[in-house]
Design a protein around this motif. Sequence first.
Motif, PDB file in Angstrom:
ATOM      1  N   VAL A 191     -12.281 -44.646-112.066  1.00 45.30           N
ATOM      2  CA  VAL A 191     -12.792 -43.318-111.694  1.00 45.30           C
ATOM      3  C   VAL A 191     -13.063 -43.195-110.185  1.00 45.30           C
ATOM      4  N   GLY A 192     -12.426 -44.058-109.408  1.00 49.67           N
ATOM      5  CA  GLY A 192     -12.659 -44.053-107.956  1.00 49.67           C
ATOM      6  C   GLY A 192     -12.302 -42.740-107.280  1.00 49.67           C
ATOM      7  N   ALA A 193     -11.354 -41.995-107.862  1.00 46.21           N
ATOM      8  CA  ALA A 193     -10.938 -40.742-107.241  1.00 46.21           C
ATOM      9  C   ALA A 193     -11.838 -39.577-107.646  1.00 46.21           C
ATOM     10  N   ALA A 194     -12.780 -39.829-108.560  1.00 47.06           N
ATOM     11  CA  ALA A 194     -13.707 -38.773-109.002  1.00 47.06           C
ATOM     12  C   ALA A 194     -15.047 -38.950-108.292  1.00 47.06           C
ATOM     13  N   LYS A 195     -15.672 -37.828-107.931  1.00 52.71           N
ATOM     14  CA  LYS A 195     -17.004 -37.927-107.321  1.00 52.71           C
ATOM     15  C   LYS A 195     -18.002 -37.885-108.477  1.00 52.71           C
ATOM     16  N   THR A 196     -18.178 -39.048-109.079  1.00 51.59           N
ATOM     17  CA  THR A 196     -19.048 -39.146-110.240  1.00 51.59           C
ATOM     18  C   THR A 196     -20.187 -40.110-109.914  1.00 51.59           C
ATOM     19  N   SER A 197     -21.375 -39.771-110.413  1.00 48.75           N
ATOM     20  CA  SER A 197     -22.596 -40.457-109.997  1.00 48.75           C
ATOM     21  C   SER A 197     -22.512 -41.974-110.114  1.00 48.75           C
ATOM     22  N   GLY A 198     -21.920 -42.465-111.230  1.00 45.48           N
ATOM     23  CA  GLY A 198     -21.881 -43.899-111.486  1.00 45.48           C
ATOM     24  C   GLY A 198     -21.219 -44.700-110.375  1.00 45.48           C
ATOM     25  N   ASN A 199     -20.242 -44.099-109.698  1.00 42.93           N
ATOM     26  CA  ASN A 199     -19.584 -44.804-108.592  1.00 42.93           C
ATOM     27  C   ASN A 199     -20.584 -45.168-107.506  1.00 42.93           C
ATOM     28  N   TYR A 200     -21.551 -44.285-107.303  1.00 45.84           N
ATOM     29  CA  TYR A 200     -22.512 -44.492-106.211  1.00 45.84           C
ATOM     30  C   TYR A 200     -23.560 -45.517-106.629  1.00 45.84           C
ATOM     31  N   ALA A 201     -23.961 -45.463-107.894  1.00 45.88           N
ATOM     32  CA  ALA A 201     -24.891 -46.477-108.409  1.00 45.88           C
ATOM     33  C   ALA A 201     -24.231 -47.856-108.329  1.00 45.88           C
ATOM     34  N   ALA A 202     -22.938 -47.897-108.667  1.00 48.01           N
ATOM     35  CA  ALA A 202     -22.215 -49.174-108.686  1.00 48.01           C
ATOM     36  C   ALA A 202     -22.038 -49.758-107.283  1.00 48.01           C
ATOM     37  N   SER A 203     -22.162 -48.914-106.258  1.00 47.77           N
ATOM     38  CA  SER A 203     -21.925 -49.384-104.886  1.00 47.77           C
ATOM     39  C   SER A 203     -23.171 -49.994-104.244  1.00 47.77           C
ATOM     40  N   LEU A 204     -24.335 -49.786-104.886  1.00 51.30           N
ATOM     41  CA  LEU A 204     -25.596 -50.111-104.208  1.00 51.30           C
ATOM     42  C   LEU A 204     -25.788 -51.605-103.955  1.00 51.30           C
ATOM     43  N   TYR A 205     -25.415 -52.424-104.927  1.00 54.93           N
ATOM     44  CA  TYR A 205     -25.718 -53.845-104.833  1.00 54.93           C
ATOM     45  C   TYR A 205     -25.051 -54.479-103.604  1.00 54.93           C
ATOM     46  N   ALA A 206     -23.771 -54.185-103.437  1.00 52.08           N
ATOM     47  CA  ALA A 206     -23.045 -54.752-102.292  1.00 52.08           C
ATOM     48  C   ALA A 206     -23.595 -54.191-100.980  1.00 52.08           C
ATOM     49  N   ALA A 207     -23.924 -52.893-100.992  1.00 53.25           N
ATOM     50  CA  ALA A 207     -24.448 -52.268 -99.771  1.00 53.25           C
ATOM     51  C   ALA A 207     -25.798 -52.868 -99.382  1.00 53.25           C
ATOM     52  N   GLU A 208     -26.625 -53.176-100.379  1.00 52.86           N
ATOM     53  CA  GLU A 208     -27.925 -53.800-100.091  1.00 52.86           C
ATOM     54  C   GLU A 208     -27.737 -55.197 -99.503  1.00 52.86           C
ATOM     55  N   GLU A 209     -26.810 -55.950-100.085  1.00 55.69           N
ATOM     56  CA  GLU A 209     -26.539 -57.294 -99.549  1.00 55.69           C
ATOM     57  C   GLU A 209     -26.104 -57.205 -98.088  1.00 55.69           C
ATOM     58  N   ALA A 210     -25.230 -56.226 -97.810  1.00 56.35           N
ATOM     59  CA  ALA A 210     -24.757 -56.054 -96.425  1.00 56.35           C
ATOM     60  C   ALA A 210     -25.921 -55.704 -95.503  1.00 56.35           C
ATOM     61  N   LYS A 211     -26.801 -54.821 -95.975  1.00 58.34           N
ATOM     62  CA  LYS A 211     -27.959 -54.409 -95.164  1.00 58.34           C
ATOM     63  C   LYS A 211     -28.849 -55.600 -94.848  1.00 58.34           C
ATOM     64  N   HIS A 212     -29.082 -56.436 -95.864  1.00 56.29           N
ATOM     65  CA  HIS A 212     -29.916 -57.628 -95.631  1.00 56.29           C
ATOM     66  C   HIS A 212     -29.318 -58.549 -94.589  1.00 56.29           C
ATOM     67  N   GLN A 213     -28.006 -58.501 -94.485  1.00 53.04           N
ATOM     68  CA  GLN A 213     -27.339 -59.347 -93.477  1.00 53.04           C
ATOM     69  C   GLN A 213     -27.189 -58.632 -92.136  1.00 53.04           C
ATOM     70  N   GLY A 214     -27.775 -57.429 -92.015  1.00 57.63           N
ATOM     71  CA  GLY A 214     -27.771 -56.736 -90.721  1.00 57.63           C
ATOM     72  C   GLY A 214     -26.621 -55.765 -90.520  1.00 57.63           C
ATOM     73  N   TYR A 215     -25.897 -55.425 -91.594  1.00 58.88           N
ATOM     74  CA  TYR A 215     -24.786 -54.478 -91.465  1.00 58.88           C
ATOM     75  C   TYR A 215     -25.202 -53.107 -91.975  1.00 58.88           C
ATOM     76  N   THR A 216     -24.566 -52.075 -91.450  1.00 56.06           N
ATOM     77  CA  THR A 216     -24.901 -50.713 -91.885  1.00 56.06           C
ATOM     78  C   THR A 216     -24.290 -50.422 -93.246  1.00 56.06           C
TER      79      THR A 216
END
Length: 355
Positions: A192-217
Motif C-alpha cells: 500500500v506504499g502508493a496509498a496515503k493511508t494512516s498505517g504507512n505512517y505508523a509503520a515508519s515511526l520505529y526506523a525514524a526514531e532510531e535515526a533520530k536517536h543517532q542524530g539524523y533528521t
Amino acid sequence: MAEPIRITRAATLKTHPKDSELGFGTVFTDHVFVMDYREGKGWYDPRVEPYGPFGLDPAAAVLHYAQSVFDGLKAFRGRDGQVRLFRPQKHIERMNNSAKRMCIPPLDPELALRSLVALVGLDRDWVPSSRGHALYVRPTIIATEPFLGVRPAHAYLYFVILSPVGAYYPEGMNPVKILVVDQYVRAVEGGVGAAKTSGNYAASLYAAEEAKHQGYTQVLWLDGVHRRYLDEVGTMNIMVKIGDEVATPPLTGAILPGVTRDSVLTLLREWGLRVRERQVSIDEVWAASKQGTLREVWGTGTAAVISPVGELSHKGERIVINGGRIGELTQKLYDAIVAIQYGEASDTHGWLVTV
Ligand code: COI
C-alpha cells in the motif's frame, strides 16, 4: 443540482497565533468539514461545523484495523491578499485512488473540491500571509462502523481540518542529515506504499526514531525487495542530480505519487533538463559521490515543499552532498514553486484555485 453544504458557525472564535510562532500541525482553525457515508445511502449531509472532538464508537473499524486515508494540501495568501489552493483537484484524485486501494468509497470530486473551498473560505482569516507559512488542509476518511470482523466497513466519516503552519522540519531550508536504513522497509510493490493511508505512517515511526536517536533528521528508505534502490526520504519523494540528469524512483506501486513530485518533474522538463523516472541504487549514489558527479539530493512533499539533503549515512559510511549546502537547482525549484503558490509567478499550468 449540486448538493448544498450546511454551515453551522462557531459561537466563539479562537485567537490566532503569530506566523512566527507557527510550527507544523499544532494549531487548528474554528471549523471542520464533515460528511457521512452509509452503505446503501452513499455519502450524505455535507456540512461545516465548529471545530471540536468527534464521538466515535470504541468498536469503530478505523481504531482497530486502520481503514483510513488522508491527503494534505495547502492554501496560500498572496501579497495581493488572495487565497489560493495549490492543485486541489490533483490531491482529491490521489485521495480517491488511496480510498479505492483501502476499499473506502470514493468521494464525488466536485463535492470534495467544494468542501475544501467552503471550509478554507469560511476560515480564510487563518491563512498566514508571510512567506514560508500556509494553511495546511487535511482531508481524511475513516471507517466508523462498529464492527470487529475484518472486511470493508459499511460506514465512514469524511472530514477536513485546517492548520496554519510554518516549516515542517525545524531545519527549514537548511540541508538535513539522513540515515539510509536497510533493516526496515517502508513499502513493497503490491503493498500500500502508493496509498496515503494512516498505517504507512505508523509503520515508519520505529526506523525514524532510531535515526533520530543517532542524530539524523530522517531516514532514506530502500526498496523492500532488494534493499538496494532508493524509495522515499522520510515522508517525501526523493530526487537526485547525478551529472546533468535528475532521477527519481518510478511510480511502480511502492512510491507515493507526490503532487510536489509531479510539479517538480513538470518544471524540470519545461526547463529542458534531463529527467528520468528510473530506479537509482544506493551503490550508484555512493559511486557518484566518489566520482564527484553527485550534485544534489532533495526531497519533495507538500509539507516541506523541497527539502535539501546535505548528508547521507549508510553502513557507517558518510557522504556529504554539495558541501552540505543547498544546491543551485534545489533552490531554483523551491523558489519557482513557492512563487506560483503565492501567486507571484503566472499560473501557466492551471494549478491554483482561488478561494
Ligand atoms: C508531506 O506533505 O510531505 C507529507 O507527507 C508529510 C505529512 C504526512 C505531514
